[in-house]
Design a protein around this motif. Structure first.
Motif, short mmCIF file in Angstrom:
data_model
loop_
_atom_site.label_atom_id
_atom_site.label_comp_id
_atom_site.label_asym_id
_atom_site.label_seq_id
_atom_site.Cartn_x
_atom_site.Cartn_y
_atom_site.Cartn_z
N GLY A 14 0.82 -1.21 0.00
CA GLY A 14 0.00 0.00 0.00
C GLY A 14 0.85 1.25 0.00
N ILE A 15 1.33 1.66 -1.16
CA ILE A 15 2.23 2.81 -1.29
C ILE A 15 1.52 3.92 -2.05
CG2 ILE A 15 4.46 3.63 -2.16
CD1 ILE A 15 5.46 0.76 -2.02
N ASN A 16 1.63 5.13 -1.55
CA ASN A 16 1.11 6.30 -2.25
C ASN A 16 2.24 6.89 -3.07
OD1 ASN A 16 -0.40 8.46 -3.09
ND2 ASN A 16 -0.28 9.57 -1.16
N PHE A 17 2.22 6.66 -4.37
CA PHE A 17 3.27 7.15 -5.26
C PHE A 17 2.95 8.59 -5.69
CE2 PHE A 17 4.52 2.77 -5.64
CZ PHE A 17 5.87 2.83 -5.91
N LEU A 18 3.98 9.44 -5.63
CA LEU A 18 3.87 10.82 -6.06
C LEU A 18 4.94 11.11 -7.11
CD1 LEU A 18 3.59 12.55 -2.54
CD2 LEU A 18 1.71 11.74 -3.98
#
Length: 818
Positions: A179-183
């Motif tokens: 569960g990674i929030n990529f920016l």
């Protein structure tokens, strides 16, 4: 009582005033700013020790703030010297600093710290930016010196980043959590929505400036992502004049290229870029086997799978310093990804009749699928600085539209016994629209205490159409199937507010604490599905202590959420293989995580460094991929037999405890070793359809990178990585090993370079990646094949045209540029 209180306050006021005036006449301050000599970016949380000029005992120790500034107040008049350092940098010394009545404030020029990691030529010493920098709330990885990643994509870079794990299919985990929030450049992007692997593959490694890994993000960041945040910073340039780079890479498996052009004059900057890549047809054997507990093969599939991917992105950016304290930025970008696959397989299916006797059917299956996405995105940002240092106001508006198309078709011809052919196809165009408004404000209350607050509104709409068709052997054509065709619409609106504070505690601890509240409004028109609204508080805390110039320790905590995304929610049924059907689940609930970490970092005089992180993570309502087995599966008016149906579900929860160890060691002046080890214990509580079970297992990932600098600007690198088997809720995923060899030669005064890289060139054990999936009393065995690749990379930097030539080292490098 009031009279005595007023008298006391009056006396205290006069005493404080007199004491302050006395101090003002006998004490002074020393202030400056610390800047990275190579990148010209501020060095936050550097250690500044103050000594009397002829003493070895420090009288004061302070840290630089996130902008690199530091101020040492209330120093008695006298002569001092400073020792300034940070992990991965050489210690800087400033001597004979005098503060007296005539000069009570010593404002030093910006201090440039040079890296302690060096490459020695025959004559010159060239400083390099540290490959890994451990800052207070993040770990920063610089891929500039990684030769084996330069000819690839962002996936190849992420494989080398500490705390990250990338599997053979390009799926990324942060300390074991997917569960990674990529920016990208600190901003969310819809290119990550449909397929994360495809999106990462579309970003050439040559475009990446650095990777920021934030395992316990602060309150300023969105709460999305139970694992944390990975921020991909793309290259820019704020040097006056016109400059740019050209990168080209050609290989047997992957080819890519990129072009950057930057122009800046005075207070106005412009940049444009184009990058693209293509993965040539990659053919690999397809071998699947489904058995029951009696050891009978219910399904055997043998054939091949052929995949072709490509993508490109382009954009322009404007940067205008309207005044010295007002900055405007604007960007427009476009991204396209394409992923097409073709399967062909011979199949042997075994079923049991009412008499219990087995019946076998032979067939040939040909199928294909395609996933294409186009994203248009734009943003407008405003930054206001005030007279008071570190007081800032930031506003950001961004919006994007993603048009995506998913489709499949499959046809089965039955050879023994002979029967009419069957088949199906489906076409699913979809659209994702996102709009965000964000306002942030920072207010310093003192030199060591800063309050940050802000709010955000994020509006998202997902819509898709499923147009299904069935194959009719009489007409040998596909005709519409209304029973499996439908529309799907989903809206998600998120409203957030946060408050955080950064301050010095007990004069030895750097603390950053905050909380963020997000409320999510959900709505879907999918039949018999209701997704409840969701509101929750996300606290976060980071406590850091700089033990000395070479080592630090930090403790952090955060509460995070993982909201399911488009591909997980979309009920589109992929029947390209009618025995292996997959679909999204619009009823998924958010996953909740509580993360705790303890980290230690140390650098050594010879340039070596290490970073150790111990962590514990608990996920509730954990989202997992699950495969159900159905002897018969009814979809519309068609019944499929021996079907494995794969989707995403909420399980009970997961606990993970582990450690990540990173070390970089120079062996002499030309040889450097870097290694990263991640090991963890995983426990999964599985509750689904009345099933309650607990699965436990150990996992680890080990990689080693060896780099050598030859004479005449020739360098070589070897990188190897091993991922152990991974325990899941239904069995064990495959272990895998890969390695890369690379060479690079620089010429034209280091403005150009050419490189050669090869991945798994001598791997003969191509059938050792075996994944086992347990579905009820059935078991799947899947063999995977690693790829081989050889590539050649060419890079060229240009930039001799200057509008003006000034030393900008004294300017604040934190003004955002594109």
């Amino acid at each position: 009582m009031t009279k005595y209180l007023l008298t006391y306050l009056l006396i205290a006021f006069f005493y404080t005033s007199i004491n302050a005036q006395t101090q003002a006449t006998t004490t002074g301050t020393i202030s400056s700013k610390i800047i990275d000599a190579d990148t010209k970016l501020p060095v936050d949380f550097g250690t500044i020790n103050v000594y009397p000029q002829d003493s070895q005992t420090a009288v004061r120790t302070v840290s630089s703030d996130p902008k690199g500034y530091f101020t040492i107040s209330n120093l008695p008049y006298g002569e001092y010297r400073l020792s300034i350092g940070f992990m991965g940098y050489h210690t800087y010394g400033a001597e004979h600093i005098i503060i007296n009545k005539e000069r009570p404030r010593a404002a030093l020029q910006s201090i440039l710290l040079s890296s302690s990691e060096k490459v020695l030529n025959t004559v010159n010493i060239t400083a390099q930016t540290p490959t890994v920098q451990n800052k207070m709330d993040k770990l920063v990885y610089d891929p500039a010196n990684d030769l084996s990643a330069q000819g690839g994509s962002a996936i190849e870079v992420l494989k080398k980043v500490p705390m990250l794990t990338v599997d053979i299919d390009g799926n990324v985990e942060l300390l074991g959590s997917p569960g990674i929030n990529f920016l990208i450049n600190g901003k969310p992007s819809t290119i990550f929505g449909a397929s994360l692997s495809d999106a990462l593959s579309s970003i050439p490694a040559s475009q990446i400036k650095n990777i920021e890994v934030i395992s316990n993000p602060g309150a300023k960041y969105d709460s999305q992502g139970t694992g944390g945040v990975v921020n991909i910073i793309l290259k820019d340039n704020n040097v006056s004049g016109v400059n740019g780079t050209v990168n080209l890479s050609a290989g047997t498996r992957l080819s890519n290229g990129s072009f950057n052009l930057n122009a800046r004059k005075n207070n106005f900057g412009f940049n444009t870029f184009f990058s693209g890549n293509t993965q040539r047809n990659t053919t690999s054997p397809l071998e699947k086997r489904l058995t029951n507990n009696d050891g009978i093969d219910l399904l055997q599939q043998n054939g091949f799978n052929r995949i072709k991917k490509n993508g490109y992105q382009t954009g322009i950016g404007l940067d205008w310093n309207v005044t010295p304290k007002d900055n405007l930025t604007a960007t427009v970008g476009y991204n396209r990804t394409s992923n097409n696959s073709l399967d062909a397989a011979n199949q042997l299916q075994t079923s049991f009749g009412s008499d219990g006797l087995p019946m076998s059917v032979n067939s040939n299956r040909n199928s294909g699928s395609a996933n294409n996405g186009n994203t248009l995105q734009w943003s407008l940002g405003y930054k206001k600085k005030f007279v008071k240092e570190n007081q800032e106001l930031n506003f950001l508006y961004q919006s994007n539209i993603n048009n995506n198309r998913s489709s499949f078709n499959q046809l089965q011809d039955y050879t023994n016994p002979v029967s009419p052919s069957t088949g199906a196809s489906s076409y699913s165009p979809g659209k994702v629209r996102e709009t965000g408004f964000e306002l942030n404000y920072a207010q310093p209350l003192s030199k060591n205490f800063i309050i940050e607050t802000g709010g955000k509104a994020f509006l998202k709409t997902i819509s898709s159409v499923i147009d299904a068709q069935l194959y009719h052997p009489d007409t040998q054509s596909y005709i519409p199937d209304p029973l499996q065709s439908y529309n799907f619409k989903y809206t998600r609106n998120i409203f957030a507010y946060y408050l955080s504070a950064s301050f010095k505690a007990f004069n030895v601890l750097d603390v950053k604490a905050g909380a963020r509240y997000e409320y999510t409004v959900n709505h879907t028109d999918y039949a018999n599905t209701t997704i409840p609204n969701f509101g929750a508080l996300s606290p976060s805390l980071v406590i850091s202590h700089q033990i000395d110039e070479t080592q630090s320790v930090k403790l952090s905590y955060s509460r995070r959420f993982e909201r399911p995304d488009y591909d997980e929610l979309n009920p589109f049924l992929n029947r390209s293989d009618p025995y292996n059907i997959s679909s999204g689940n619009p009823a998924l609930r958010p996953e909740i995580a509580n993360n705790i970490e303890l980290g230690y970092s140390k650098s050594f005089k010879n340039g070596a460094s290490t970073n150790i992180t111990a962590y514990y993570r608990h996920n509730g309502d954990d989202i997992k991929t699950f495969t159900d087995f159905y002897p018969s599966y009814l979809e519309g008016d068609i019944t499929y037999t021996n079907v494995s149906y794969t989707s995403r579900i909420n399980t009970g929860g997961e606990d993970r405890i582990g450690s990540n160890i990173y070390a970089s060691v120079p062996l002499g002046s030309k040889f450097t070793l870097r290694s990263n080890v991640l090991i963890s214990s995983r426990s999964i509580v599985f509750n689904y359809k009345g099933t309650n079970q607990n699965t436990k297992g150990m996992e680890y990932r080990v990689n080693l990178n060896a780099a050598y600098q030859f004479p005449k600007d020739l360098s070589a690198e070897v990188f190897g990585n091993y991922n152990s088997p991974k325990v899941g809720i239904q069995g064990t995923n495959a272990s895998f090993l890969y390695y890369t060899l690379a060479l690079r030669k620089q010429f034209l005064n280091k403005k150009a370079s050419i490189g050669l890289s090869a991945t798994d060139p001598f791997n003969k054990y191509i059938n050792q990646n075996i994944t086992i999936i347990q579905a009820g009393n059935r078991q799947y065995t899947l063999r995977q094949v690693p790829y081989r690749s050889v590539g050649i990379t060419f890079s060229y930097k240009f930039g001799n045209l200057k509008f003006d030539h000034k030393d900008d080292s004294s300017k604040d490098p934190d003004i955002p540029t594109l």
